[in-house]
Every structure is written in structure tokens, then in C-alpha cells.
Motif scaffolding. Structure first.
Motif, short mmCIF file in Angstrom:
data_model
loop_
_atom_site.label_atom_id
_atom_site.label_comp_id
_atom_site.label_asym_id
_atom_site.label_seq_id
_atom_site.Cartn_x
_atom_site.Cartn_y
_atom_site.Cartn_z
N ALA A 173 13.28 68.80 -147.59
CA ALA A 173 12.24 67.86 -147.16
C ALA A 173 10.99 68.63 -146.75
O ALA A 173 11.04 69.53 -145.90
N GLY A 174 9.86 68.30 -147.35
CA GLY A 174 8.58 68.85 -146.92
C GLY A 174 8.06 68.06 -145.73
O GLY A 174 8.38 66.88 -145.57
N VAL A 175 7.27 68.71 -144.89
CA VAL A 175 6.69 68.06 -143.71
C VAL A 175 5.19 68.23 -143.73
O VAL A 175 4.68 69.35 -143.79
N VAL A 176 4.48 67.11 -143.68
CA VAL A 176 3.02 67.09 -143.62
C VAL A 176 2.61 66.53 -142.26
O VAL A 176 3.11 65.48 -141.84
N CYS A 177 1.74 67.24 -141.58
CA CYS A 177 1.19 66.78 -140.30
C CYS A 177 -0.25 66.34 -140.52
O CYS A 177 -1.10 67.15 -140.90
N LEU A 178 -0.54 65.07 -140.28
CA LEU A 178 -1.89 64.56 -140.43
C LEU A 178 -2.60 64.59 -139.08
O LEU A 178 -2.11 64.04 -138.10
N THR A 179 -3.75 65.23 -139.03
CA THR A 179 -4.58 65.19 -137.82
C THR A 179 -5.54 64.02 -137.87
O THR A 179 -5.98 63.52 -136.84
N SER A 180 -5.86 63.56 -139.10
CA SER A 180 -6.76 62.42 -139.27
C SER A 180 -6.40 61.66 -140.54
O SER A 180 -6.86 62.01 -141.64
N PRO A 181 -5.57 60.60 -140.44
CA PRO A 181 -5.33 59.76 -141.61
C PRO A 181 -6.64 59.22 -142.19
O PRO A 181 -6.74 58.99 -143.40
N ASP A 182 -7.63 59.03 -141.34
CA ASP A 182 -8.95 58.55 -141.78
C ASP A 182 -9.55 59.49 -142.82
O ASP A 182 -9.98 59.06 -143.90
N LEU A 183 -9.60 60.79 -142.54
CA LEU A 183 -10.20 61.74 -143.47
C LEU A 183 -9.37 61.89 -144.74
O LEU A 183 -9.92 62.11 -145.82
N VAL A 184 -8.04 61.77 -144.62
CA VAL A 184 -7.19 61.84 -145.81
C VAL A 184 -7.44 60.63 -146.70
O VAL A 184 -7.50 60.74 -147.94
N PHE A 185 -7.61 59.46 -146.08
CA PHE A 185 -7.93 58.25 -146.86
C PHE A 185 -9.27 58.43 -147.58
O PHE A 185 -9.41 58.09 -148.76
N ARG A 186 -10.26 58.98 -146.88
CA ARG A 186 -11.57 59.20 -147.51
C ARG A 186 -11.46 60.19 -148.67
O ARG A 186 -12.11 60.02 -149.71
N SER A 187 -10.63 61.22 -148.49
CA SER A 187 -10.44 62.19 -149.56
C SER A 187 -9.85 61.53 -150.80
O SER A 187 -10.26 61.80 -151.93
N TRP A 188 -8.89 60.63 -150.58
CA TRP A 188 -8.28 59.89 -151.69
C TRP A 188 -9.31 58.99 -152.37
O TRP A 188 -9.40 58.94 -153.59
N GLN A 189 -10.12 58.30 -151.57
CA GLN A 189 -11.15 57.41 -152.11
C GLN A 189 -12.21 58.18 -152.89
O GLN A 189 -12.72 57.71 -153.92
N GLN A 190 -12.54 59.37 -152.43
CA GLN A 190 -13.60 60.16 -153.06
C GLN A 190 -13.17 60.80 -154.37
O GLN A 190 -14.01 61.25 -155.15
N ARG A 191 -11.88 60.82 -154.62
CA ARG A 191 -11.38 61.50 -155.80
C ARG A 191 -11.97 60.95 -157.09
O ARG A 191 -12.20 61.68 -158.05
N SER A 192 -12.22 59.64 -157.08
CA SER A 192 -12.77 59.01 -158.28
C SER A 192 -14.27 58.78 -158.17
O SER A 192 -14.87 58.13 -159.03
N SER A 193 -14.90 59.32 -157.11
CA SER A 193 -16.33 59.12 -156.91
C SER A 193 -17.14 60.05 -157.81
O SER A 193 -16.73 61.19 -158.09
N ARG A 194 -18.30 59.59 -158.24
CA ARG A 194 -19.22 60.42 -159.02
C ARG A 194 -20.48 60.73 -158.22
O ARG A 194 -21.44 61.27 -158.76
N ALA A 195 -20.46 60.41 -156.93
CA ALA A 195 -21.63 60.66 -156.09
C ALA A 195 -21.75 62.15 -155.81
O ALA A 195 -20.75 62.84 -155.57
N PRO A 196 -22.98 62.69 -155.81
CA PRO A 196 -23.17 64.12 -155.52
C PRO A 196 -22.67 64.46 -154.12
O PRO A 196 -22.92 63.73 -153.17
#
Length: 381
Positions: A279-302
Motif C-alpha cells: 500500500a502506498g501512502v500519500v499525505c495531502l497538505t492541501s486538497p485544494d491545491l491538488v484539485f487545482r493541479s488536476w483542473q489545470q492539467r487540461s488548461s491552455r492558459a499561459p
């Protein structure tokens, strides 16, 4: 603003206690930064660990007031009311608190004088002050709101003081980054970073959800080598990091934890290992920033495209996910869409009760056994 204060975190401590230590140390370690800090609270200064800071900076008053207890050498909190004090006490008035927070957070743009306002309140009362807090951010006030203590981890105080929806509120609030670190070192790194973003052009507010549960810092498995330690710091302020270091190709299930739940998550990983499951273990300090990272993956904004989500959940090594936090489980449900993994989200969906910590976690299905059971079920065992 320093990125770290350099003090070791060796003893078990809660994130709330770590905040109190950080502010108390700031006056000595970073006096120029400390001179810009103003703390506020609605009658909970001592119970949110602001005592050390108040002892060093004093409580603000229009005029100096006589300290009637100055001759008491045994008192822990020195409530000295002076005209240059840096703490403002508002009584039981959360709406007034966030109103003041918004005004103090706008001095950088109105008068060219930067302040770093920090307010502490019990986490369940974030909802009570939500509208004026949000309006203050909308109007350009940059500040840090600290909700502590939080969750059913506060079980002995009863259900009225246990927050459930606040992680979602933080994630969804515009103009604000939500944080929920688990360890004292993570709190220090993330809080100093959040302070550096307050009172500056293109800055942002922050919301920290903290806990009174002491956690052993050894569980974080901090690297000792300076370059790797700096890498861990950068991961922490980006949103999270992997605690385990095995070959990802061997990972059968990934456990994702937030805040006070990390001891149970790590214990569940050990339990699964005893059953032959990696089992791998991931510790999130900010689910908010991880969500933004996921959302930005498909972004074309500079300039967009934070990559922490790929570091935590590499697309080349998919695995079922079990997410755990002391709050509503839907907060982390977005992780199912990162790679399309089968996911089980554990959290709190019912009103809390007054109990011991182990009983509270078992009642809501976020104890070690429940985490391991969810992982084994996803694996068909």
C-alpha cells in the motif's frame, strides 16, 4: 519572509500547538515579518495557542491600560493591554472578527502598508462567519483564517464542536487556498508560505484547518539530506507528498490521508503489508491545491499547469484509492477522476458524539480497521 525557521520537530505535537510555537518563535527568528503580523480571535486566544505570541507582543488597546495582575508571577498568560499590542480580542463575535480581518487585509492596497492578519476560531464556527469572510476576500482583503480545533477528533467536547463541511468550504472558496497539514514541520512550511502570499499584489488569502491531536513527527519520514528535505518542503507547499518510497510498479492500493488521520492511514498500510498487500501512502497538505493541479492539467492558459497531482498519482502506475479525512468524504472524491481509479472515500457524514477518540473514529468508519477493510474490498479480498 523565511521559508523555514529551522527548528527541529522531534516531539509529538498537534498542528495547533505548532502554530503557537511558530508565532512565538517568529518574533525572534524573523522580527521584520513578525512586526507586520496582527492576530485576532473571538474569545479563544488561549485555547487556540496564541498565548506565547500574546506574551511577547501584547494586546492592542487605544491607550495603555493598567495590568492588575502584573504582580502574579505564576500566571501563564500575560494579558498586557498596550497601544502597540499586536493581538485584538473581539469576544464571542465571529462576524466582527472576519470583518476586521478583511479591513486589516486591505491596508497594503489602500495605504501602502502591508499587514499579515491572522485570525483563529473554533473550526465549526467558520460557517457562522462565512458570508462576511467571503465578502472580505472578494473586496481585496488578504488574510489567514485558522479553524482549530476541528473535526470529530475533538470528540471529548461533544458534537456541537465537531466540524464536517469546512474542508469543502475551504476548497470551494475563491481567492483563498485551503490547507490541512498533519505534521508540525508541514504546518511551519505551509504557514510561512501562506504568510508570504498575504498583503502583496496578486496575493491570496488562506484557510488552515488544524487539530489538537498530537502526532509523532517520525511518521512523516522526513529526509535528512538537505536537498531532499528542500524537495519535501516544495512538495508540501504544492499540496502533498508520498510518505512511502517503494517501487510504484509494486503498489497494489494507494491510501490518501489528510491532517489528523495520518496515524490511522499509516497504521492501515502496515496492517495491509502484514496481509501481503503493498500500500502506498500519500499525505495531502492541501486538497485544494491538488484539485487545482488536476483542473489545470487540461488548461491552455499561459503559466497554468501545476504538476503535483502527477507526482502523487502518476498515470503510469494506476492503483485503487482509499481516501480518508476528518470531514465530509466528498472533499476528496475528485481524486477518482485523476486516473479513473476505483475509489472508496472515507470520512464523516453524521453528527458527532461525545466519546473517546478511538470510539469516534470507529463510529464514523475512519479508524485503522475500516481503512484496511476498504482497501481489501477494493482489491476483491
Amino acid at each position: 519572509m523565511p521559508t523555514s525557521l529551522g527548528h527541529p520537530h522531534r516531539k509529538p505535537a498537534s498542528t495547533q500547538a505548532a502554530l503557537g510555537r511558530l508565532l512565538a518563535d517568529l518574533k525572534h527568528d524573523a522580527p521584520e515579518a513578525a512586526a507586520r503580523v496582527v492576530t485576532c480571535s473571538p474569545d479563544v486566544a488561549s485555547s487556540t495557542n496564541l498565548g506565547g505570541w500574546i506574551n511577547k507582543t501584547g494586546v492592542w488597546s487605544v491607550q495603555d491600560r493598567r495590568d492588575w495582575f502584573a504582580d502574579d508571577r505564576e500566571r501563564v498568560l500575560k494579558w498586557s493591554e498596550v497601544s502597540n499590542g499586536q493581538h485584538i480580542e473581539l469576544g464571542i463575535a465571529e462576524v466582527n472578527l472576519v470583518g476586521l480581518l478583511g479591513e486589516l487585509g486591505a491596508t497594503w492596497s489602500r495605504w501602502g502598508e502591508r499587514l499579515i492578519p491572522i485570525a483563529t476560531l473554533y473550526d465549526p464556527f467558520v460557517s457562522r462567519a462565512l458570508e462576511p469572510w467571503s465578502y472580505g476576500i472578494y473586496s481585496g482583503g488578504q488574510s489567514i483564517l485558522v479553524g482549530t480545533p476541528s473535526g470529530v477528533t475533538l470528540a471529548p467536547e461533544g458534537g456541537a464542536h465537531q466540524s464536517i463541511t469546512t474542508p469543502s468550504i475551504g476548497l470551494e472558496q475563491p481567492g483563498c487556498v485551503a490547507w490541512e497539514p498533519a505534521f508540525g514541520q508541514d504546518l511551519e512550511w505551509c504557514f510561512l508560505h501562506a504568510m508570504s502570499q498575504v498583503g502583496v499584489p496578486s496575493g491570496t488569502s488562506a484557510y488552515f484547518r488544524l487539530s489538537t491531536r498530537p502526532i509523532d513527527p517520525a511518521l512523516a519520514r522526513l529526509p535528512e539530506e538537505p536537498t531532499l528535505l528542500e524537495r519535501r518542503r516544495r512538495q508540501a507547499i504544492a499540496g502533498g507528498y508520498r510518505v512511502t518510497s517503494h517501487d510504484l510498479a509494486s503498489e497494489q492500493v494507494t491510501l490518501v490521508g489528510v491532517g489528523a488521520m495520518m496515524p490511522e492511514v499509516l497504521a492501515a498500510a502496515e496492517l495491509l503489508e502484514s496481509e501481503g498487500v503493498t500500500a502506498g501512502v500519500v499525505c495531502l497538505t492541501s486538497p485544494d491545491l491538488v484539485f487545482r493541479s488536476w483542473q489545470q492539467r487540461s488548461s491552455r492558459a499561459p503559466g497554468a499547469g501545476g504538476g503535483i497531482v502527477e507526482d502523487l498519482f502518476p498515470s503510469s502506475h494506476p492503483a485503487p484509492l482509499v481516501t480518508v479525512l476528518d470531514g465530509h468524504p466528498h472533499t476528496l472524491s475528485f481524486l477518482a477522476g485523476v486516473r479513473g481509479d476505483r475509489t472508496r472515500c472515507l470520512g464523516v457524514t453524521e453528527f458527532g458524539q461525545s466519546s473517546g477518540l478511538e470510539d469516534a473514529y470507529a463510529l464514523h468508519g475512519i479508524d485503522t480497521g475500516s481503512i484496511a477493510d476498504a482497501a481489501l474490498t477494493l482489491l476483491g479480498r
